[in-house]
Design an enzyme around this catalytic site. Structure first.
Site, short mmCIF file in Angstrom:
data_model
loop_
_atom_site.label_atom_id
_atom_site.label_comp_id
_atom_site.label_asym_id
_atom_site.label_seq_id
_atom_site.Cartn_x
_atom_site.Cartn_y
_atom_site.Cartn_z
N TYR A 57 2.03 37.40 9.90
CA TYR A 57 1.01 37.98 10.78
C TYR A 57 0.20 36.86 11.44
O TYR A 57 0.01 36.83 12.66
CB TYR A 57 0.09 38.90 9.97
CG TYR A 57 -1.17 39.32 10.70
CD1 TYR A 57 -1.18 40.43 11.53
CD2 TYR A 57 -2.36 38.60 10.55
CE1 TYR A 57 -2.33 40.80 12.21
CE2 TYR A 57 -3.51 38.96 11.23
CZ TYR A 57 -3.50 40.07 12.06
OH TYR A 57 -4.63 40.43 12.73
N THR A 70 -7.65 36.20 15.49
CA THR A 70 -8.11 36.51 14.14
C THR A 70 -8.40 35.27 13.30
O THR A 70 -7.75 34.23 13.46
CB THR A 70 -7.02 37.34 13.41
OG1 THR A 70 -7.28 37.33 12.01
CG2 THR A 70 -5.63 36.78 13.62
N LYS A 78 -0.03 35.65 15.39
CA LYS A 78 -1.32 35.68 16.10
C LYS A 78 -1.66 34.31 16.70
O LYS A 78 -2.36 34.22 17.71
CB LYS A 78 -2.42 36.15 15.15
CG LYS A 78 -2.42 37.66 14.91
CD LYS A 78 -2.98 38.43 16.10
CE LYS A 78 -3.13 39.91 15.82
NZ LYS A 78 -3.76 40.64 16.93
N GLU A 124 -7.49 35.01 10.43
CA GLU A 124 -6.28 34.80 9.62
C GLU A 124 -5.52 33.57 10.14
O GLU A 124 -4.75 32.96 9.40
CB GLU A 124 -5.44 36.06 9.68
CG GLU A 124 -4.21 36.11 8.80
CD GLU A 124 -4.48 36.24 7.31
OE1 GLU A 124 -5.61 36.58 6.91
OE2 GLU A 124 -3.54 35.98 6.54
#
Ligand code: NAP
Ligand code: GDD
Length: 338
Positions: A149, A125, A153, A127
């Protein structure tokens, strides 16, 4: 007939990917968590609920992962399952780390042990870029995640790279920027906006409460992005790819585009916590800021450079942001049941 496993098949991307693979003639197995009620709404909306073989599966349970990978020699495994809501990851950091981080190595190790010819896709991601070190972001941009999160990841990404380099697995990581659709979960900002504005336009004049309106995201259409996932696994060699549109948009502008698509004309005023948007026709507040939706650490700007995917995979995003906002807003407006 190729056999594919999709973890997270009940999610937004899982649904679109299952449809794509079925259309290509794959035998598709969908891994789902045990719930009190089997929830296949998205697969039903896509008209494929009966075409996907469903198996019980949780990324935190090593036994079901090993059994599944051992029993079926999948050609391709797409690991889309995750605790995918950034906002919840501060409340559930350990669970998020377990599922989004360690869950990835559980699947990879099962593949290494029982089915090393299986090709693997990891749902990484944008992110991970977090507090961005370069604009735009590509495969070479360093990571600086801003949420539990994102941190989890980053582990999932690097363990995918590591199993490729250590054991020669065909393991690819797709670094995907935000992608949305009418099947997006209602907690994510785009869908929260289109659902809330549809309700407002239909006569329930409650304002939609949002957090940081200044954050900018590179939003594409989920249906385009699953095509990129599949293309990654068709390459001779596994690799990592950014998928993005290269256009970034503030949350506020997404609101304006979605509102216009269903006949609302908004007038913005105020700033920061006092910012709001009034619907010109009714004179009612349609959008207001509620600091409850601010995050402990924010990702202010994401904009991706998908040159590598374009040149090596021939992948292109087909839907622009205004069209996407319009698709989602009209879908929620038309489906509104009161
Ligand atoms: P989503 O709609 O929230 O779907 C997540 C899926 O994961 C659901 O099927 C969910 O099952 C499943 N899941 C959650 N925890 C699980 C567990 N412990 N074991 C097994 N399954 C579990 O997410 P999405 O938008 O489709 O995203 C798919 C993947 O791409 C995620 O890994 C996400 O982090 C990543 N990603 C998404 C975007 C994006 O913009 N959409 C961008 C980059 C990366 P339930 O239905 O039971 O909850
Ligand atoms: N959810 C939400 N709700 N976000 C809001 C709100 C609100 O009321 N108001 C403002 N925002 C801002 C968030 O602070 C964030 O900056 C931005 O809107 C986008 O939030 P989300 O839609 O929740 O998505 P995300 O960017 O945090 O995460 C999504 O994209 C990632 C890829 O960059 C998810 O799909 C992740 O799973 C994915 O990895």
């Amino acid at each position: 007939m190729k056999k594919a496993l999709i973890t997270g098949v009940t999610g937004q991307d899982g649904g679109y990917l299952a449809k794509l693979l079925l259309d290509k003639g794959y035998d598709v197995t969908g891994a789902i968590r045990r719930n009190s009620q089997i929830e296949t709404v998205r697969l039903q909306k896509l008209g494929i609920a009966d075409a996907v073989r469903l198996v019980d599966f949780d990324l935190s349970e090593i036994n079901n992962i090993n059994r599944l990978i051992r029993e079926t020699a999948f050609d391709e495994v797409y690991n889309l399952a995750a605790q995918s809501f950034v906002g919840s990851s501060w409340d559930q950091p350990i669970y998020t780390g377990d599922v989004n981080g360690l869950g990835v190595v559980r699947v990879l190790d099962a593949i290494r042990t029982y089915s090393p010819q299986t090709r693997f896709y990891q749902a990484s991601t944008s992110e991970m870029f977090g507090l961005v070190r370069a604009v735009p972001q590509n495969e070479e941009t360093p990571f600086h995640p801003r949420s539990p999160y994102g941190v989890a990841k980053v582990y999932g990404h690097y363990i995918t790279v590591n199993y490729r380099e250590s054991f020669g697995l065909h393991a690819s990581s797709g670094i995907l920027f935000n992608h949305e659709s009418p099947l997006r979960g209602p907690e994510f900002v785009t869908r929260k906006i289109t659902l809330g504005l549809a309700r407002f336009a239909r006569g329930d004049r409650a304002a939609v409460e949002l957090g940081n309106l200044d954050a900018k995201r590179d939003w594409g259409f989920a249906g385009d992005y699953v095509e990129g996932m599949w293309r990654m696994l068709q390459q001779d060699a596994a690799d990592d790819y950014v998928l993005a549109t290269g256009v970034t948009t503030p949350i506020r502008d997404f609101v304006t585009y979605a509102a216009a698509a269903i006949g609302l004309e908004l007038e913005w005023s105020g700033s920061a916590e006092t910012e709001q948007a009034i619907d010109r026709k009714s004179g009612k507040v349609a959008i207001r800021v509620n600091p409850r939706f601010y995050r402990p650490a924010e990702v202010d700007l994401l904009i991706g450079d998908a040159t590598k995917a374009r040149t090596r995979l021939g992948w292109e995003p087909r839907m622009a942001i205004r069209e996407l906002a319009e698709l989602m807003a009209t879908s929620d407006y038309d489906d509104w049941r009161g």
